[in-house]
Write an enzyme that holds these catalytic residues in place. Structure first.
Site, mmCIF file in Angstrom:
data_model
loop_
_atom_site.group_PDB
_atom_site.id
_atom_site.type_symbol
_atom_site.label_atom_id
_atom_site.label_comp_id
_atom_site.label_asym_id
_atom_site.label_seq_id
_atom_site.Cartn_x
_atom_site.Cartn_y
_atom_site.Cartn_z
ATOM 1 N N LYS A 74 0.807 -1.228 0.000
ATOM 2 C CA LYS A 74 0.000 0.000 0.000
ATOM 3 C C LYS A 74 0.844 1.285 0.000
ATOM 4 O O LYS A 74 0.423 2.300 -0.525
ATOM 5 C CB LYS A 74 -0.955 0.009 1.198
ATOM 6 C CG LYS A 74 -2.093 -0.990 1.050
ATOM 7 C CD LYS A 74 -3.115 -0.833 2.163
ATOM 8 C CE LYS A 74 -4.291 -1.775 1.924
ATOM 9 N NZ LYS A 74 -5.356 -1.594 2.905
ATOM 10 N N ASP A 110 -10.404 2.721 1.039
ATOM 11 C CA ASP A 110 -10.764 2.148 2.353
ATOM 12 C C ASP A 110 -11.535 3.164 3.198
ATOM 13 O O ASP A 110 -12.610 2.874 3.719
ATOM 14 C CB ASP A 110 -9.505 1.728 3.128
ATOM 15 C CG ASP A 110 -8.945 0.397 2.662
ATOM 16 O OD1 ASP A 110 -9.706 -0.392 2.065
ATOM 17 O OD2 ASP A 110 -7.748 0.148 2.889
HETATM 18 P P1 NDP Z 1 -2.256 -2.622 10.944
HETATM 19 O O1 NDP Z 1 -1.410 -3.802 11.255
HETATM 20 O O2 NDP Z 1 -1.720 -1.509 10.138
HETATM 21 O O3 NDP Z 1 -2.779 -1.978 12.332
HETATM 22 C C1 NDP Z 1 -3.296 -2.781 13.352
HETATM 23 C C2 NDP Z 1 -3.798 -1.903 14.499
HETATM 24 O O4 NDP Z 1 -4.404 -2.744 15.485
HETATM 25 C C3 NDP Z 1 -2.700 -1.110 15.210
HETATM 26 O O5 NDP Z 1 -3.209 0.117 15.645
HETATM 27 C C4 NDP Z 1 -2.369 -2.028 16.406
HETATM 28 O O6 NDP Z 1 -1.818 -1.324 17.493
HETATM 29 C C5 NDP Z 1 -3.756 -2.513 16.745
HETATM 30 N N1 NDP Z 1 -3.768 -3.759 17.514
HETATM 31 C C6 NDP Z 1 -3.538 -5.005 17.034
HETATM 32 N N2 NDP Z 1 -3.650 -5.904 18.016
HETATM 33 C C7 NDP Z 1 -3.949 -5.208 19.155
HETATM 34 C C8 NDP Z 1 -4.193 -5.572 20.508
HETATM 35 N N3 NDP Z 1 -4.161 -6.841 20.899
HETATM 36 N N4 NDP Z 1 -4.491 -4.599 21.403
HETATM 37 C C9 NDP Z 1 -4.553 -3.295 20.996
HETATM 38 N N5 NDP Z 1 -4.324 -2.882 19.733
HETATM 39 C C10 NDP Z 1 -4.032 -3.835 18.822
HETATM 40 O O7 NDP Z 1 -3.576 -3.240 10.276
HETATM 41 P P2 NDP Z 1 -4.642 -2.456 9.353
HETATM 42 O O8 NDP Z 1 -4.910 -1.141 9.971
HETATM 43 O O9 NDP Z 1 -4.228 -2.519 7.940
HETATM 44 O O10 NDP Z 1 -5.925 -3.412 9.480
HETATM 45 C C11 NDP Z 1 -6.659 -3.477 10.700
HETATM 46 C C12 NDP Z 1 -7.890 -4.346 10.472
HETATM 47 O O11 NDP Z 1 -8.751 -3.665 9.540
HETATM 48 C C13 NDP Z 1 -7.568 -5.701 9.835
HETATM 49 O O12 NDP Z 1 -8.199 -6.698 10.610
HETATM 50 C C14 NDP Z 1 -8.180 -5.629 8.449
HETATM 51 O O13 NDP Z 1 -8.712 -6.875 8.041
HETATM 52 C C15 NDP Z 1 -9.304 -4.615 8.654
HETATM 53 N N6 NDP Z 1 -9.653 -3.907 7.410
HETATM 54 C C16 NDP Z 1 -10.962 -3.934 7.017
HETATM 55 C C17 NDP Z 1 -11.352 -3.291 5.862
HETATM 56 C C18 NDP Z 1 -12.788 -3.353 5.436
HETATM 57 O O14 NDP Z 1 -13.071 -2.978 4.285
HETATM 58 N N7 NDP Z 1 -13.713 -3.762 6.297
HETATM 59 C C19 NDP Z 1 -10.401 -2.546 5.022
HETATM 60 C C20 NDP Z 1 -9.050 -2.521 5.557
HETATM 61 C C21 NDP Z 1 -8.708 -3.211 6.704
HETATM 62 P P3 NDP Z 1 -0.209 -1.033 17.571
HETATM 63 O O15 NDP Z 1 0.043 0.152 16.694
HETATM 64 O O16 NDP Z 1 0.013 -0.762 19.011
HETATM 65 O O17 NDP Z 1 0.461 -2.292 17.091
#
Ligand code: NDP
Length: 286
Positions: A74, A110
């Protein structure tokens, strides 16, 4: 495709990703093409980071009308494109490439998909939105909400630096009122929250995964949205509904981002219900 002349070859779009799992986009986009008798095909392409530059050149050479990019491309796709749309430029990430005047333009659908889904229940202008997470999805959503003039955006993230970076981006590039909460203990939802969004990956493939929020602090006037689409019935959606909140699952976001992509590539606004049914079938929900 044996004896066809070039005039009858379908227009091509597709998805460049690596190791994508359980992504229902192909079925959704192809269902729209079929329903509207559009002579297009959507093709999944496994592309490694080393091959990304060649893959983009190849898509150009083969006359692709565009393509989606998912992880890990991306951000790294940007140097290989000709220009960026407004929100993709602000957030620095592209999930949809569109050929316009023979140039590949990077867009981000998105956040637009999320916004469209949210607008079916509430107009975000002037509202206080609390976003859990600061990754790619949170960034896309926050920028689009900023462009839609949300009143205030609070970013809640486990890693404080990532949360701070996103809130700085919103302040500096969109002049949005923001604050940032470091998520190191059970979160009390701010009292004046109009919209709460889970934009973390918590709940992906696990409908019982709990989010560390104080449910007692969630008011029934707050709209609760989740980006997770598999399963769409997340712990947060279930609990919020029990508290009387209006809820939006992640299927609305994925369908609406798909609608925007098809519209960019073909110029036609596809039927949302056809695409939602296709996603539900692909996820074995229908
Ligand atoms: P990233 O890996 O970029 O970000 C993940 C985020 O989740 C970070 O802020 C991370 O925090 C946080 N996180 C993960 N695990 C935990 C936890 N156990 N406790 C607290 N915070 C947590 O992923 P994306 O942003 O790309 O994707 C996130 C979700 O969005 C995915 O599941 C994806 O499938 C979904 N998605 C859905 C779409 C849709 O059209 N419905 C489109 C795009 C994505 P930290 O920074 O601290 O690691």
């Amino acid at each position: 495709m044996s004896k066809q002349t070039p005039d009858f070859l379908p227009s091509l779009v597709g998805s460049m990703s690596q190791g994508a799992k359980g992504n229902p986009t192909v079925e959704m986009i192809e269902a729209a093409f079929c329903h509207h008798s559009l002579h297009y095909r959507y093709i999944n392409m496994e592309v490694t980071p080393d091959n990304l530059a060649d893959a983009v050149k190849g898509a150009h050479a083969m006359g692709f009308k565009g393509f989606n990019c998912s992880l890990p491309h991306k951000v790294s796709v940007i140097p290989h494109l000709d220009a960026l749309g407004e929100s993709a430029d602000i957030m620095g990430a592209v999930n949809c490439v569109v050929k316009r005047k023979n140039q590949f333009i990077g867009e981000n659908t998105d956040g637009k998909g999320f916004l469209k889904s949210l607008q079916s229940v509430i107009e975000p202008e002037g509202k206080h939105v609390v976003i859990l997470g600061a990754g790619g999805a949170a960034r896309a959503i926050a920028v689009e909400l900023g462009l839609a003039r949300a009143g205030k955006i609070t970013i809640v993230n486990r890693s404080p630096q990532r949360g701070h970076d996103l809130s700085q981006l919103l302040t500096n590039k969109l002049s949005i009122s923001t604050d940032c909460i470091s998520w190191d203990k059970t979160l009390d939802i701010p009292k004046d929250t109009d919209v709460l969004v889970n934009a973390t990956s918590i709940g992906l493939y696990d409908g019982n995964a709990q989010i560390d929020i104080n449910l007692e602090s969630l008011k029934d006037t707050t709209v609760v949205a989740d980006v997770i689409f598999s399963p769409p019935e997340t712990w947060l959606i279930r609990k919020a509904r029990h508290r009387g909140c209006q809820t939006l699952d992640g299927l609305g976001m994925i369908v609406n981002q798909g609608i925007t992509s098809v519209e960019y590539w073909t110029g036609l606004r596809p039927d949302a219900s056809v695409m939602r049914i296709a996603v539900e079938k692909a996820l074995n929900l229908a």
